[in-house]
Design an enzyme around this catalytic site. Structure first.
Site, PDB file in Angstrom:
ATOM      1  N   GLU A  31      75.020 -58.603  57.333  1.00 23.03           N
ATOM      2  CA  GLU A  31      73.852 -59.338  57.846  1.00 23.03           C
ATOM      3  C   GLU A  31      74.235 -60.754  58.263  1.00 23.03           C
ATOM      4  OE1 GLU A  31      71.590 -61.800  55.678  1.00 23.03           O
ATOM      5  OE2 GLU A  31      71.798 -60.768  53.739  1.00 23.03           O
ATOM      6  N   LYS A  92      64.893 -66.628  61.476  1.00 25.76           N
ATOM      7  CA  LYS A  92      65.205 -65.695  60.381  1.00 25.76           C
ATOM      8  C   LYS A  92      64.397 -64.429  60.651  1.00 25.76           C
ATOM      9  CE  LYS A  92      64.446 -65.325  55.394  1.00 25.76           C
ATOM     10  NZ  LYS A  92      63.828 -65.987  54.235  1.00 25.76           N
ATOM     11  N   ASP A 148      53.577 -62.888  48.041  1.00 22.33           N
ATOM     12  CA  ASP A 148      54.851 -63.101  48.722  1.00 22.33           C
ATOM     13  C   ASP A 148      55.877 -62.112  48.154  1.00 22.33           C
ATOM     14  OD1 ASP A 148      57.065 -63.889  50.079  1.00 22.33           O
ATOM     15  OD2 ASP A 148      56.932 -66.019  49.547  1.00 22.33           O
ATOM     16  N   ALA A 151      59.960 -58.298  52.652  1.00 16.98           N
ATOM     17  CA  ALA A 151      59.964 -57.058  53.436  1.00 16.98           C
ATOM     18  C   ALA A 151      61.200 -56.204  53.122  1.00 16.98           C
ATOM     19  CB  ALA A 151      59.914 -57.386  54.927  1.00 16.98           C
ATOM     20  N   LYS A 169      67.813 -61.488  44.131  1.00 20.30           N
ATOM     21  CA  LYS A 169      68.144 -62.896  43.870  1.00 20.30           C
ATOM     22  C   LYS A 169      67.429 -63.360  42.605  1.00 20.30           C
ATOM     23  CE  LYS A 169      68.940 -64.159  48.609  1.00 20.30           C
ATOM     24  NZ  LYS A 169      68.007 -63.157  49.153  1.00 20.30           N
TER      25      LYS A 169
END
Ligand code: PSU
Ligand code: MN
Length: 308
Positions: A31, A92, A148, A151, A169
């Site tokens: 990525e 982003k 929040d 995705a 994370k």
């Protein structure tokens, strides 16, 4: 009379990626959000280059994904990598954003780095089944109220690409992220661990679905899931190198000190990563660099096991 159908967007593959696809050689998607938004310059370019090298050493071909001038790319030239690593205002791109970036609509962000979700989409389109990143997105702290939720989780539920990472994370709400992965039916495999790693930390205290001790064992799980035809991901979690791992309690103290100041939305993750790099005096950055490169190496080995 119907006009000849023009593709709505261009997907440009590098010569190396094209040749590998033609010859059925193993490929690994990488990525670009971690290059443009996750790491500072020049560490970002060092990590991107070292990750590609690690994939090659493992016997596979790297395909770093991004959108440049409104064109989807798989496999980047050095100058393109440099642009993503240094340009201001790189978008982003997540699942919702890809169509806009590729549409050619004026004013749409035409230079974009791809997150886990967008990279999985491009990888699947290119026929690439293995992908390496650092840490996936998940349920943000307070996400039960703010909603929040990255995705990434929904993409992992639907798109059949194996993702090698070091867990979600650690800035996230890890127990809720783990629950959503379970609900979404993502197969969570720990590489040489029974405990889901937490990015810069080796342990979260949350169980994986299965431990696998070799790339061959991981490949067997990926093959079985593919044959079921149920879509969605095998998420391979590879704990960070113990020499650079950080104790989760120490990480929590840095998070606690700054989480209330974090911006909302897509800016949250990049802001927290930069803030904690500063508070940890570079230790989180060193761990982040190492784990990204190590995950690329493991993904390369898995892709090599899977064959094409
Ligand atoms: N891994 C890293 N650094 C990063 C990311 C992964 O080591 O910056 C990126 C990935 O692209 C992932 C994104 O999709 O962080 C998650 O962002 P968000 O929480 O806004 O969904
Ligand atoms: Mn979000």
């Amino acid at each position: 009379m119907k006009m000849t159908e023009q593709p709505a967007f261009t997907f440009r593959m590098s010569d190396e990626v094209s040749a590998a696809r033609r010859e059925g050689r193993p490929l690994v998607a990488l990525e670009s959000t971690l290059i443009s938004h996750g790491l500072p310059h020049p560490q970002n370019i060092e990590v991107a280059t070292a990750s590609e090298a690690a994939v090659r050493t493992a016997g596979a071909v790297p395909a770093t994904m991004a959108v440049l001038d409104g064109v989807a790319h798989a496999g980047l030239a050095e100058s393109e990598m440099h642009r993503l690593a240094t340009a201001d205002g790189v978008a982003k791109l997540s699942r919702r954003d890809l169509a806009i970036a590729l549409s050619g609509v004026s004013g749409a962000a035409a230079l974009g780095a791809t997150t886990v979700s967008a990279t999985m989409i491009l990888a699947a389109r290119a026929g690439i089944g293995t992908f390496a990143t650092g840490g996936i997105g998940g349920v943000h702290r307070g996400g039960e109220a703010s909603m929040d939720v990255s995705a990434d989780l929904f993409e992992l539920a639907h798109t059949p690409v194996a993702v090698v990472c070091s867990g979600p994370k650690v800035i996230l709400d890890l127990p809720r992220t783990r629950e959503v992965l379970e609900t979404m039916g993502v197969t969570l495999v720990g590489y040489r661990t029974d405990d889901m790693p937490a990015f810069w930390a080796r342990h979260s205290g949350l169980a994986v679905d299965c431990r696998a001790d070799s790339p061959a064992a991981i490949a067997a799980i990926i093959r079985a899931r593919a044959e079921l035809g149920i879509g969605g991901a095998v998420l391979v979690c590879n704990p960070v190198d113990p020499a650079l791992a950080i104790d989760i309690d120490e990480i929590e103290s840095w998070i606690a000190a700054c989480i209330d100041d974090a911006p909302a939305g897509a800016a949250a993750t990049p802001w927290l990563l930069a803030e904690i790099a500063r508070r940890s005096e570079g230790r989180s950055l060193a761990a982040n660099k190492r784990l990204i490169i190590d995950n690329a190496a493991l993904a390369g080995a898995v892709a090599a096991e899977l064959g094409g």
